[in-house]
Design a protein around this motif. Structure first.
Motif, PDB file in Angstrom:
ATOM      1  N   ILE A  65      43.278 192.075  56.241  1.00 20.91           N
ATOM      2  CA  ILE A  65      44.145 192.472  55.131  1.00 20.91           C
ATOM      3  C   ILE A  65      44.257 193.986  55.056  1.00 20.91           C
ATOM      4  O   ILE A  65      45.357 194.534  54.874  1.00 20.91           O
ATOM      5  CB  ILE A  65      43.623 191.887  53.798  1.00 20.91           C
ATOM      6  CG1 ILE A  65      43.786 190.360  53.797  1.00 20.91           C
ATOM      7  CG2 ILE A  65      44.323 192.523  52.606  1.00 20.91           C
ATOM      8  CD1 ILE A  65      43.033 189.660  52.683  1.00 20.91           C
ATOM      9  N   ILE A  66      43.143 194.672  55.214  1.00 16.18           N
ATOM     10  CA  ILE A  66      43.157 196.140  55.181  1.00 16.18           C
ATOM     11  C   ILE A  66      44.033 196.689  56.301  1.00 16.18           C
ATOM     12  O   ILE A  66      44.866 197.587  56.081  1.00 16.18           O
ATOM     13  CB  ILE A  66      41.724 196.706  55.249  1.00 16.18           C
ATOM     14  CG1 ILE A  66      40.982 196.407  53.945  1.00 16.18           C
ATOM     15  CG2 ILE A  66      41.739 198.205  55.536  1.00 16.18           C
ATOM     16  CD1 ILE A  66      39.488 196.697  54.005  1.00 16.18           C
ATOM     17  N   CYS A  67      43.861 196.145  57.508  1.00 17.43           N
ATOM     18  CA  CYS A  67      44.667 196.620  58.647  1.00 17.43           C
ATOM     19  C   CYS A  67      46.149 196.316  58.447  1.00 17.43           C
ATOM     20  O   CYS A  67      47.010 197.164  58.741  1.00 17.43           O
ATOM     21  CB  CYS A  67      44.175 195.992  59.943  1.00 17.43           C
ATOM     22  SG  CYS A  67      42.598 196.644  60.513  1.00 17.43           S
ATOM     23  N   LEU A  68      46.462 195.124  57.964  1.00 17.57           N
ATOM     24  CA  LEU A  68      47.871 194.785  57.708  1.00 17.57           C
ATOM     25  C   LEU A  68      48.466 195.697  56.637  1.00 17.57           C
ATOM     26  O   LEU A  68      49.613 196.150  56.770  1.00 17.57           O
ATOM     27  CB  LEU A  68      47.987 193.319  57.276  1.00 17.57           C
ATOM     28  CG  LEU A  68      47.707 192.272  58.353  1.00 17.57           C
ATOM     29  CD1 LEU A  68      47.659 190.882  57.745  1.00 17.57           C
ATOM     30  CD2 LEU A  68      48.729 192.344  59.479  1.00 17.57           C
ATOM     31  N   ALA A  69      47.701 195.991  55.595  1.00 19.80           N
ATOM     32  CA  ALA A  69      48.187 196.880  54.539  1.00 19.80           C
ATOM     33  C   ALA A  69      48.418 198.292  55.073  1.00 19.80           C
ATOM     34  O   ALA A  69      49.461 198.904  54.794  1.00 19.80           O
ATOM     35  CB  ALA A  69      47.198 196.905  53.372  1.00 19.80           C
ATOM     36  N   GLY A  71      49.001 199.127  58.112  1.00 16.25           N
ATOM     37  CA  GLY A  71      50.121 199.081  59.053  1.00 16.25           C
ATOM     38  C   GLY A  71      51.466 199.008  58.376  1.00 16.25           C
ATOM     39  O   GLY A  71      52.427 199.645  58.824  1.00 16.25           O
ATOM     40  N   THR A  72      51.550 198.241  57.300  1.00 11.98           N
ATOM     41  CA  THR A  72      52.847 198.087  56.640  1.00 11.98           C
ATOM     42  C   THR A  72      53.116 199.177  55.610  1.00 11.98           C
ATOM     43  O   THR A  72      54.232 199.679  55.517  1.00 11.98           O
ATOM     44  CB  THR A  72      52.965 196.703  55.974  1.00 11.98           C
ATOM     45  OG1 THR A  72      51.873 196.502  55.082  1.00 11.98           O
ATOM     46  CG2 THR A  72      52.979 195.598  56.998  1.00 11.98           C
ATOM     47  N   LEU A  73      52.116 199.555  54.837  1.00 12.00           N
ATOM     48  CA  LEU A  73      52.332 200.553  53.788  1.00 12.00           C
ATOM     49  C   LEU A  73      52.397 201.981  54.326  1.00 12.00           C
ATOM     50  O   LEU A  73      53.131 202.814  53.797  1.00 12.00           O
ATOM     51  CB  LEU A  73      51.235 200.455  52.731  1.00 12.00           C
ATOM     52  CG  LEU A  73      51.167 199.135  51.956  1.00 12.00           C
ATOM     53  CD1 LEU A  73      49.953 199.118  51.038  1.00 12.00           C
ATOM     54  CD2 LEU A  73      52.453 198.904  51.176  1.00 12.00           C
ATOM     55  N   TYR A  74      51.603 202.260  55.360  1.00  8.48           N
ATOM     56  CA  TYR A  74      51.529 203.635  55.881  1.00  8.48           C
ATOM     57  C   TYR A  74      52.077 203.754  57.300  1.00  8.48           C
ATOM     58  O   TYR A  74      51.889 204.772  57.948  1.00  8.48           O
ATOM     59  CB  TYR A  74      50.082 204.140  55.828  1.00  8.48           C
ATOM     60  CG  TYR A  74      49.507 204.088  54.433  1.00  8.48           C
ATOM     61  CD1 TYR A  74      49.950 204.973  53.447  1.00  8.48           C
ATOM     62  CD2 TYR A  74      48.559 203.144  54.093  1.00  8.48           C
ATOM     63  CE1 TYR A  74      49.448 204.923  52.163  1.00  8.48           C
ATOM     64  CE2 TYR A  74      48.039 203.085  52.804  1.00  8.48           C
ATOM     65  CZ  TYR A  74      48.490 203.968  51.849  1.00  8.48           C
ATOM     66  OH  TYR A  74      47.990 203.917  50.577  1.00  8.48           O
ATOM     67  N   GLN A  75      52.732 202.694  57.787  1.00 12.36           N
ATOM     68  CA  GLN A  75      53.344 202.669  59.122  1.00 12.36           C
ATOM     69  C   GLN A  75      52.370 203.076  60.231  1.00 12.36           C
ATOM     70  O   GLN A  75      52.700 203.860  61.119  1.00 12.36           O
ATOM     71  CB  GLN A  75      54.605 203.553  59.188  1.00 12.36           C
ATOM     72  CG  GLN A  75      55.800 202.968  58.481  1.00 12.36           C
ATOM     73  CD  GLN A  75      55.730 203.109  56.976  1.00 12.36           C
ATOM     74  OE1 GLN A  75      55.345 204.156  56.459  1.00 12.36           O
ATOM     75  NE2 GLN A  75      56.079 202.061  56.264  1.00 12.36           N
ATOM     76  N   VAL A  76      51.146 202.530  60.176  1.00 17.56           N
ATOM     77  CA  VAL A  76      50.155 202.768  61.220  1.00 17.56           C
ATOM     78  C   VAL A  76      50.216 201.577  62.172  1.00 17.56           C
ATOM     79  O   VAL A  76      49.626 200.527  61.906  1.00 17.56           O
ATOM     80  CB  VAL A  76      48.729 202.932  60.625  1.00 17.56           C
ATOM     81  CG1 VAL A  76      47.719 203.189  61.722  1.00 17.56           C
ATOM     82  CG2 VAL A  76      48.719 204.050  59.588  1.00 17.56           C
ATOM     83  N   ASP A  77      51.001 201.734  63.257  1.00 14.81           N
ATOM     84  CA  ASP A  77      51.237 200.616  64.177  1.00 14.81           C
ATOM     85  C   ASP A  77      49.949 200.018  64.725  1.00 14.81           C
ATOM     86  O   ASP A  77      49.815 198.797  64.800  1.00 14.81           O
ATOM     87  CB  ASP A  77      52.116 201.054  65.346  1.00 14.81           C
ATOM     88  CG  ASP A  77      53.596 201.000  65.005  1.00 14.81           C
ATOM     89  OD1 ASP A  77      53.935 200.557  63.886  1.00 14.81           O
ATOM     90  OD2 ASP A  77      54.404 201.387  65.866  1.00 14.81           O
ATOM     91  N   LEU A  78      49.013 200.863  65.109  1.00 15.81           N
ATOM     92  CA  LEU A  78      47.766 200.363  65.679  1.00 15.81           C
ATOM     93  C   LEU A  78      47.053 199.448  64.682  1.00 15.81           C
ATOM     94  O   LEU A  78      46.624 198.340  65.037  1.00 15.81           O
ATOM     95  CB  LEU A  78      46.858 201.538  66.076  1.00 15.81           C
ATOM     96  CG  LEU A  78      45.538 201.173  66.756  1.00 15.81           C
ATOM     97  CD1 LEU A  78      45.796 200.473  68.085  1.00 15.81           C
ATOM     98  CD2 LEU A  78      44.696 202.416  66.960  1.00 15.81           C
ATOM     99  N   ALA A  79      46.966 199.867  63.449  1.00 15.98           N
ATOM    100  CA  ALA A  79      46.317 199.055  62.415  1.00 15.98           C
ATOM    101  C   ALA A  79      47.065 197.744  62.203  1.00 15.98           C
ATOM    102  O   ALA A  79      46.452 196.686  62.032  1.00 15.98           O
ATOM    103  CB  ALA A  79      46.229 199.833  61.104  1.00 15.98           C
ATOM    104  N   LEU A  80      48.385 197.795  62.206  1.00 15.06           N
ATOM    105  CA  LEU A  80      49.184 196.589  62.003  1.00 15.06           C
ATOM    106  C   LEU A  80      48.880 195.545  63.072  1.00 15.06           C
ATOM    107  O   LEU A  80      48.636 194.376  62.764  1.00 15.06           O
ATOM    108  CB  LEU A  80      50.680 196.921  62.001  1.00 15.06           C
ATOM    109  CG  LEU A  80      51.607 195.711  61.908  1.00 15.06           C
ATOM    110  CD1 LEU A  80      51.424 194.987  60.580  1.00 15.06           C
ATOM    111  CD2 LEU A  80      53.056 196.151  62.093  1.00 15.06           C
TER     112      LEU A  80
END
Length: 150
Positions: A65-69, A71-80
Motif C-alpha cells: 500500500i505504501i509503495c502504491l501510494a 507511486g501514484t501520489l508522488y509519481q515514483v515509478d519504481l515504488a509503483l
C-alpha cells in the motif's frame, strides 16, 4: 532498454522476491515471535471463518500500500511497480494458499497438475507439525523437488 521492460523487470523481481520474504517471515517470525498469531492456522478446531493468522494479510499489505501510494501520489515509478509486484504476490497467495490449498472457498478442488499436487503435498507436510518447532516447507510457490515424486 525501454522503460516498459524495466518496469516489467521491477514488477517481476518484486513478485519473486516476495517468495523469499514470505519464506523468511513464515519460518522466523510466524513460527517464532508471532506464533501466538499463527498458531491457530495449524489447528483444525479454530472457531469461525477467520483466524488470528489472517492478521498477517494486513501486515504484508502495508508495504504494498505504501509503495502504491508513493507511486501514484508522488509519481515514483519504481515504488509503483514494486507495490504492484507485492500486491500481485498477495493476490497469488490468497488464491493458492487460502482457496486452492486450504479450501476456504470450495473452488479448484481437483487437479491432475503435477505442480499443484506437489504444492499441496509440501503444504500438508508443513501442517503435519502442529507446534512452532521442527517445521518444513515455509514458502508458498516454491516447492522442493522431493514433493514432485510419487
Amino acid at each position: 532498454m525501454d522503460s516498459w521492460i524495466i518496469k516489467l523487470l521491477v514488477f517481476l523481481t518484486s513478485f519473486l522476491a516476495m517468495e523469499a520474504v514470505a519464506w523468511l517471515t513464515h519460518k522466523y517470525l510466524m513460527h517464532g515471535l508471532f506464533w501466538f498469531l499463527h498458531e491457530d492456522h495449524h489447528k483444525k478446531d479454530h472457531p469461525g471463518f477467520f483466524e488470528r493468522n489472517d492478521f498477517f494479510f494486513l501486515i504484508f499489505a502495508i508495504p504494498g500500500i505504501i509503495c502504491l501510494a508513493m507511486g501514484t501520489l508522488y509519481q515514483v515509478d519504481l515504488a509503483l511497480y514494486i507495490g504492484l509486484g507485492i500486491t500481485a504476490y498477495g493476490a497469488a497467495y490468497f488464491f493458492v494458499h487460502d482457496i486452492f490449498i486450504h479450501q476456504r472457498f470450495k473452488w479448484l478442488r481437483k487437479t491432475d497438475n503435477r505442480y499443484f499436487k506437489a504444492l499441496r503435498r509440501a503444504h500438508k507436510m508443513h501442517h503435519k507439525h502442529v507446534n512452532k518447532e521442527h517445521g518444513e516447507c515455509f514458502g508458498m510457490l516454491w516447492v522442493p523437488l522431493k514433493y514432485f515424486k510419487s
